[in-house]
Design a protein around this motif. Sequence first.
Motif, PDB file in Angstrom:
ATOM      1  N   LEU A 183       0.759  -1.136  -0.060  1.00 16.02           N
ATOM      2  CA  LEU A 183       0.100  -0.022  -0.088  1.00 16.02           C
ATOM      3  C   LEU A 183       0.919   1.211  -0.054  1.00 16.02           C
ATOM      4  N   TRP A 184       1.978   1.213   0.986  1.00 16.40           N
ATOM      5  CA  TRP A 184       2.635   2.489   1.190  1.00 16.40           C
ATOM      6  C   TRP A 184       3.538   2.724  -0.278  1.00 16.40           C
ATOM      7  N   LEU A 185       3.785   1.638  -0.872  1.00 11.73           N
ATOM      8  CA  LEU A 185       4.750   2.000  -2.049  1.00 11.73           C
ATOM      9  C   LEU A 185       3.937   2.660  -3.153  1.00 11.73           C
ATOM     10  N   ARG A 186       2.562   2.565  -3.170  1.00  9.38           N
ATOM     11  CA  ARG A 186       1.736   3.311  -4.091  1.00  9.38           C
ATOM     12  C   ARG A 186       1.373   4.942  -3.255  1.00  9.38           C
ATOM     13  N   VAL A 187       0.990   4.632  -1.907  1.00 11.62           N
ATOM     14  CA  VAL A 187       0.420   5.852  -1.238  1.00 11.62           C
ATOM     15  C   VAL A 187       1.531   7.049  -1.170  1.00 11.62           C
ATOM     16  N   SER A 188       2.781   6.455  -0.945  1.00 13.69           N
ATOM     17  CA  SER A 188       3.943   7.301  -0.389  1.00 13.69           C
ATOM     18  C   SER A 188       4.238   8.271  -1.846  1.00 13.69           C
ATOM     19  N   LYS A 189       3.505   7.877  -2.895  1.00 12.74           N
ATOM     20  CA  LYS A 189       3.782   8.956  -4.225  1.00 12.74           C
ATOM     21  C   LYS A 189       3.021  10.131  -4.062  1.00 12.74           C
ATOM     22  N   LEU A 190       1.835   9.947  -3.086  1.00 15.79           N
ATOM     23  CA  LEU A 190       1.239  11.130  -2.930  1.00 15.79           C
ATOM     24  C   LEU A 190       2.046  12.176  -1.950  1.00 15.79           C
ATOM     25  N   GLU A 191       1.719  13.772  -2.068  1.00 14.62           N
ATOM     26  CA  GLU A 191       2.441  14.783  -1.531  1.00 14.62           C
ATOM     27  C   GLU A 191       1.244  14.725  -0.316  1.00 14.62           C
ATOM     28  N   THR A 192       2.290  15.000   1.019  1.00 20.77           N
ATOM     29  CA  THR A 192       1.450  15.280   2.322  1.00 20.77           C
ATOM     30  C   THR A 192       0.168  16.139   2.106  1.00 20.77           C
ATOM     31  N   ALA A 193       0.571  17.260   1.319  1.00 17.00           N
ATOM     32  CA  ALA A 193      -0.610  18.171   1.179  1.00 17.00           C
ATOM     33  C   ALA A 193      -1.918  17.528   0.412  1.00 17.00           C
ATOM     34  N   THR A 194      -1.545  16.682  -0.299  1.00 17.98           N
ATOM     35  CA  THR A 194      -2.575  15.820  -1.217  1.00 17.98           C
ATOM     36  C   THR A 194      -3.278  15.239  -0.328  1.00 17.98           C
ATOM     37  N   VAL A 195      -2.713  14.133   0.521  1.00 21.53           N
ATOM     38  CA  VAL A 195      -3.473  13.367   1.542  1.00 21.53           C
ATOM     39  C   VAL A 195      -4.419  14.405   2.541  1.00 21.53           C
ATOM     40  N   LYS A 196      -3.818  15.407   3.034  1.00 18.31           N
ATOM     41  CA  LYS A 196      -4.732  16.333   3.704  1.00 18.31           C
ATOM     42  C   LYS A 196      -5.791  16.787   2.922  1.00 18.31           C
ATOM     43  N   ASN A 197      -5.472  17.296   1.586  1.00 19.94           N
ATOM     44  CA  ASN A 197      -6.652  17.875   0.892  1.00 19.94           C
ATOM     45  C   ASN A 197      -7.710  16.666   0.568  1.00 19.94           C
ATOM     46  N   VAL A 198      -7.350  15.221   0.334  1.00 20.50           N
ATOM     47  CA  VAL A 198      -8.384  14.281  -0.023  1.00 20.50           C
ATOM     48  C   VAL A 198      -9.038  13.926   1.225  1.00 20.50           C
ATOM     49  N   LYS A 199      -8.561  14.270   2.364  1.00 22.65           N
ATOM     50  CA  LYS A 199      -9.277  13.805   3.609  1.00 22.65           C
ATOM     51  C   LYS A 199     -10.299  15.018   4.034  1.00 22.65           C
ATOM     52  N   ALA A 200      -9.659  15.980   4.153  1.00 23.40           N
ATOM     53  CA  ALA A 200     -10.639  17.287   4.357  1.00 23.40           C
ATOM     54  C   ALA A 200     -11.822  17.534   3.303  1.00 23.40           C
ATOM     55  N   TYR A 201     -11.631  17.284   2.078  1.00 25.11           N
ATOM     56  CA  TYR A 201     -12.435  17.368   1.134  1.00 25.11           C
ATOM     57  C   TYR A 201     -13.624  16.195   1.092  1.00 25.11           C
ATOM     58  N   PHE A 202     -13.147  15.067   1.381  1.00 26.44           N
ATOM     59  CA  PHE A 202     -14.146  13.955   1.626  1.00 26.44           C
ATOM     60  C   PHE A 202     -15.123  14.171   2.815  1.00 26.44           C
ATOM     61  N   ARG A 203     -14.608  14.762   3.740  1.00 27.60           N
ATOM     62  CA  ARG A 203     -15.414  15.326   5.081  1.00 27.60           C
ATOM     63  C   ARG A 203     -16.547  15.999   4.302  1.00 27.60           C
ATOM     64  N   GLU A 204     -16.302  16.900   3.598  1.00 26.73           N
ATOM     65  CA  GLU A 204     -17.330  17.963   3.179  1.00 26.73           C
ATOM     66  C   GLU A 204     -18.343  17.270   1.878  1.00 26.73           C
ATOM     67  N   MET A 205     -17.914  16.000   1.610  1.00 24.38           N
ATOM     68  CA  MET A 205     -18.760  15.353   0.615  1.00 24.38           C
ATOM     69  C   MET A 205     -19.576  14.375   1.499  1.00 24.38           C
ATOM     70  N   TRP A 206     -19.728  14.321   2.565  1.00 23.51           N
ATOM     71  CA  TRP A 206     -20.659  13.361   3.390  1.00 23.51           C
ATOM     72  C   TRP A 206     -21.386  14.084   4.305  1.00 23.51           C
ATOM     73  N   LEU A 207     -22.193  13.282   5.189  1.00 20.17           N
ATOM     74  CA  LEU A 207     -23.367  13.988   6.082  1.00 20.17           C
ATOM     75  C   LEU A 207     -22.630  14.195   7.599  1.00 20.17           C
TER      76      LEU A 207
END
Lengths: 263, 263, 263
Positions: free
Chosen positions: A199-223
Amino acid sequence: MSGSYETLLVEEGPESITITLNRPSSQNAIDTAMLNELNAVLDKTLKDPRCRLIVLAGQPGVFCTGMDFNELSAATQKPVSAAVGQGQGAGLYMSTIKRLTLEPRLIVSIVDGRAMAGGIGLVAASDWVIATPRSQFSLSEALWGLLPAMVAPYLIRRVGFQTAFRMTLTTLPISAQEAWTAHLVDEVSEHPLDNLRRLWLRVSKLETATVKNVKAYFREMWLISEQMEELAVAETNRLAADPVVIRNITDYIEFQKFPWDEK
Amino acid sequence: MSGSYETLLVEEGPESITITLNRPSSQNAIDTAMLNELNAVLDKTLKDPRCRLIVLAGQPGVFCTGMDFNELSAATQKPVSAAVGQGQGAGLYMSTIKRLTLEPRLIVSIVDGRAMAGGIGLVAASDWVIATPRSQFSLSEALWGLLPAMVAPYLIRRVGFQTAFRMTLTTLPISAQEAWTAHLVDEVSEHPLDNLRRLWLRVSKLETATVKNVKAYFREMWLISEQMEELAVAETNRLAADPVVIRNITDYIEFQKFPWDEK
Amino acid sequence: MSGSYETLLVEEGPESITITLNRPSSQNAIDTAMLNELNAVLDKTLKDPRCRLIVLAGQPGVFCTGMDFNELSAATQKPVSAAVGQGQGAGLYMSTIKRLTLEPRLIVSIVDGRAMAGGIGLVAASDWVIATPRSQFSLSEALWGLLPAMVAPYLIRRVGFQTAFRMTLTTLPISAQEAWTAHLVDEVSEHPLDNLRRLWLRVSKLETATVKNVKAYFREMWLISEQMEELAVAETNRLAADPVVIRNITDYIEFQKFPWDEK
């Protein structure tokens, strides 16, 4: 960061940190000390930009059995609000769960054994969950007259309404395989560290800022909203102060008597 | 409570009550009398604290085929609002469905055969559903120009958006097995009463207050609101008053002619 | 309607229209021209009451690979808002996706090969999706520092929160079979046109007004709002203007250099 905790084992890697819940004599129950220490570790990792992966683990055979009944019981000797009040107890648990879902690092839980009650909240709030085949997941709260009130919003987000409702109402455990089908667990494996590596082999390619953005954004997409989380804390506190619930828990701790005995 | 109903058979056990929908000549369609009687039985059980389990059953081969077209058709002779107005028809159906999801008892539906249209609403609103393998579930409303408007919120809650949308748009039946995969059904069994017994062995350990709390709290954790239920009733009434829909239904009742004939 | 498009092939049947995305040299990436032409075709079909089925297809091996990076890169030479502003770029993509979910015709996507990033949005917004077994679905945005911001609401609606989150965070492709299990795809078939024929045999029985009503009503039953769609466009524009993202994309286009090289 390593070594100096009462309730956790903390191990640092080059770009990761592994936090092992370490209260084996209490079946890895969550107490205030554990929540405080967990938050302290998370605070420290935020200062180290190299740390991009946080692994949450339990003991072999038991990941976490939820909130510590002894602490809850002790609290009932004092005014209840002392232990299950704002910023402590329920409020602290809820903010920790929420924090995991927004943390600008990948949070992976590795479950090997039982995850119960509040322990399911840690699992549900993780970005990725790897469980061994012998793992089991259950919400036992209702047996005591409690609810998995703070677990529910994040569990529903992962597994859908009906599976969360069903686990709550039946209080029956589900297997690792069932948890995988329901998306409570992302992978079932005899060797979770191998899966973690892939998993990390793949996800480590993501910038820290992107991980943060994904998590924050998905919160806005749910109830889930702050209002919902406040309701969850309030409902937990309301039930923890209920005389029937207090007696249920006290009877169990002092006399190993279950609420449904003599009924 | 037993015996004195026109549309139901009611059987009392020591801590349960079994309500059997009993309009076999109308394929167990729901009419106003049935909704009124169902509510009357629920009202009475509330006064008996021993009654903690409510079982909802249909006839062998047909659980419930939805709203009675004959009643709807008769209503079109009068101003439509007379039969499908506030507190009657649609409004009464919606409040009954909602009530099942909040009732402070465990509601178990046992399905053996066809569940259609409004009958799916009863299923979706039950806390637990046990179906025999020959059961089938379908939303036929769209064929007549109607929508399963009042079923949709509770169906989506159980099975997710896409499965509910798909059943609505294709109007095709799904099998008991597919319904189980989708969480519309919680168990598939040749012997539902055995499953019911096992379930009750566990859930009977819960206090009535806890069952009530779980159901009320989970409502707060999902997106169904009173406003959504009012919209559902309004949309149903709007469509039931549509001349095309009225003609579709009248043609079927009087001439067995389907809307898509001669197209 | 046939023949005169730069980015599409359009083929009319007696009651259907087939729109084939036709930019094979760009792996069927979406550019502004394609979105404009797609909207123009949809506008025209609205004027033809006989047209009741819209089929969306890609090339053999590639359905659609998402937003065109070359266009995005070219846009960075000018003020970013020029290409990814209101009514263009992100806003135009979002309104097209939304439109598909409300269009008063049945929208069926036939996927044979790769569907990526923005291409998943077209799939998720379709009423029905048929995929060949070799099809693959992935959200690659996060690798570039972007998010599938506009795909997420409609993807979550189809597959649930966790599967959408997982695809976003891991960026790993899922197979046709996994996409079917997750409800991103409604049928997997070696011969999609056979499945389409069977589906249409049933759905053609519905009035156009009913298809419109179903789609509009189900939107009201879920948590997507205009506000959420505006947030999706804003987040896309915010990230597309981020210097790191711009460099990531430019480096790839000019030097085939990936963001994670030299890290």
